[in-house]
Design a protein around this motif. Structure first.
Motif, PDB file in Angstrom:
ATOM      1  N   THR A   1       0.837  -1.201   0.000  1.00 24.27           N
ATOM      2  CA  THR A   1       0.000   0.000   0.000  1.00 24.27           C
ATOM      3  C   THR A   1       0.872   1.252   0.000  1.00 24.27           C
ATOM      4  O   THR A   1       0.611   2.217  -0.727  1.00 24.27           O
ATOM      5  N   GLY A   2       1.932   1.244   0.817  1.00 21.32           N
ATOM      6  CA  GLY A   2       2.866   2.369   0.833  1.00 21.32           C
ATOM      7  C   GLY A   2       3.602   2.495  -0.482  1.00 21.32           C
ATOM      8  O   GLY A   2       3.814   3.605  -0.994  1.00 21.32           O
ATOM      9  N   PHE A   3       3.976   1.361  -1.053  1.00 19.84           N
ATOM     10  CA  PHE A   3       4.692   1.349  -2.331  1.00 19.84           C
ATOM     11  C   PHE A   3       3.814   1.949  -3.429  1.00 19.84           C
ATOM     12  O   PHE A   3       4.255   2.809  -4.205  1.00 19.84           O
ATOM     13  N   LEU A   4       2.551   1.513  -3.481  1.00 18.02           N
ATOM     14  CA  LEU A   4       1.630   2.013  -4.503  1.00 18.02           C
ATOM     15  C   LEU A   4       1.296   3.486  -4.287  1.00 18.02           C
ATOM     16  O   LEU A   4       1.133   4.241  -5.254  1.00 18.02           O
ATOM     17  N   PHE A   5       1.197   3.893  -3.029  1.00 21.22           N
ATOM     18  CA  PHE A   5       0.934   5.300  -2.730  1.00 21.22           C
ATOM     19  C   PHE A   5       2.054   6.178  -3.288  1.00 21.22           C
ATOM     20  O   PHE A   5       1.798   7.195  -3.945  1.00 21.22           O
ATOM     21  N   ALA A   6       3.289   5.776  -3.029  1.00 24.37           N
ATOM     22  CA  ALA A   6       4.431   6.557  -3.516  1.00 24.37           C
ATOM     23  C   ALA A   6       4.499   6.518  -5.043  1.00 24.37           C
ATOM     24  O   ALA A   6       4.799   7.529  -5.677  1.00 24.37           O
ATOM     25  N   HIS A   7       4.215   5.351  -5.619  1.00 27.49           N
ATOM     26  CA  HIS A   7       4.235   5.273  -7.084  1.00 27.49           C
ATOM     27  C   HIS A   7       3.221   6.237  -7.692  1.00 27.49           C
ATOM     28  O   HIS A   7       3.511   6.904  -8.695  1.00 27.49           O
ATOM     29  N   GLN A   8       2.046   6.314  -7.078  1.00 30.50           N
ATOM     30  CA  GLN A   8       1.017   7.230  -7.588  1.00 30.50           C
ATOM     31  C   GLN A   8       1.493   8.672  -7.534  1.00 30.50           C
ATOM     32  O   GLN A   8       1.274   9.447  -8.473  1.00 30.50           O
ATOM     33  N   GLN A   9       2.171   9.040  -6.456  1.00 33.30           N
ATOM     34  CA  GLN A   9       2.690  10.400  -6.328  1.00 33.30           C
ATOM     35  C   GLN A   9       3.774  10.674  -7.373  1.00 33.30           C
ATOM     36  O   GLN A   9       3.945  11.807  -7.838  1.00 33.30           O
ATOM     37  N   LEU A  10       4.508   9.633  -7.730  1.00 34.76           N
ATOM     38  CA  LEU A  10       5.616   9.769  -8.675  1.00 34.76           C
ATOM     39  C   LEU A  10       5.191   9.505 -10.121  1.00 34.76           C
ATOM     40  O   LEU A  10       6.033   9.511 -11.029  1.00 34.76           O
ATOM     41  N   GLN A  11       3.910   9.289 -10.330  1.00 31.02           N
ATOM     42  CA  GLN A  11       3.418   8.960 -11.671  1.00 31.02           C
ATOM     43  C   GLN A  11       3.834   9.978 -12.740  1.00 31.02           C
ATOM     44  O   GLN A  11       4.199   9.579 -13.855  1.00 31.02           O
ATOM     45  N   PRO A  12       3.796  11.293 -12.451  1.00 30.49           N
ATOM     46  CA  PRO A  12       4.231  12.251 -13.494  1.00 30.49           C
ATOM     47  C   PRO A  12       5.659  12.011 -13.968  1.00 30.49           C
ATOM     48  O   PRO A  12       5.960  12.193 -15.154  1.00 30.49           O
TER      49      PRO A  12
END
Length: 210
Positions: A111-122
């Motif tokens: 969940t933490g990994f996916l949260f950070a990935h979403q923030q880094l999506q750009p």
């Protein structure tokens, strides 16, 4: 992740931070990013959102913000060192446990990994677009590979919800969990490939904190 041990054995620091597996997942995604984000970008993701960084003084004087920051940076360094040694990102004792659902350590880490990935999506998108301008086929393959990895992560981040009412899917989840190390390795390799298309920014955060 030994760098975080001291933080989570102190109640004042632990009260400020999200659960340790979630924080470790955030750090893992930051370390895997095509371009490592600078600390002011990713560190706020590790704090409890309802507290905010301004609550640090109220939480007690034993741990200053500088000490927390240092521990988080050291945790990132430790993660990068493990990656250089080809170690699996996910801690060995974070096992799949359907009975705990999203509450298991593995699910919280993801969940933490996916949260950070979403923030880094750009950033991922920028790197992918640069790849696309060079090779359309390679970009399409990269997009499919990333989609597959994220699907595996998402299913295992909340397995009980995903498999609710679907006995066949529930039975297949342990097999999906066994593919997690491979999916994480593919994610890392893809990030490294995409990184080659990005212009150097701050010397790749001091050459990935080497």
């Amino acid at each position: 992740m030994s760098a975080l041990h001291t933080l989570y054995t102190n109640r004042h620091a632990a009260a400020l931070l999200r659960p340790r597996p979630f924080v470790e997942g955030v750090i893992g995604a930051a370390a895997c990013s095509p371009e490592i984000p600078l600390p002011p970008q990713w560190m706020p993701w590790t704090f409890q959102p309802e507290l905010g960084l301004q609550q640090e003084d109220a939480a007690g004087q034993q741990f200053t913000f500088d000490q927390i920051t240092e521990a988080l940076i050291n945790a990132l360094r430790e993660t990068l060192a493990n990656m250089r040694e080809s170690k699996v990102l996910l801690p060995e004792d974070y096992n799949f446990d359907l009975s705990l659902g999203a509450g298991s350590k593995q699910a919280q880490w993801l969940t933490g990994f996916l949260f950070a990935h979403q923030q880094l999506q750009p950033l991922w998108q920028q790197a992918w677009e640069l790849m696309q301008s060079s090779s359309q086929q390679q970009a399409e393959e990269a997009a499919q590979q990333l989609k597959h990895c994220l699907k595996v992560f998402s299913v295992l981040a909340d397995p009980s919800a995903i498999a609710s009412g679907d006995t066949a899917l529930q039975q297949s989840l342990p097999a999906v969990a066994k593919t997690l190390p491979r999916a994480l390795g593919e994610y890392q390799a893809l990030a490294d490939t995409l990184a080659s298309y990005l212009p150097n920014q701050f010397e790749s955060f001091t050459k990935r904190l080497d």
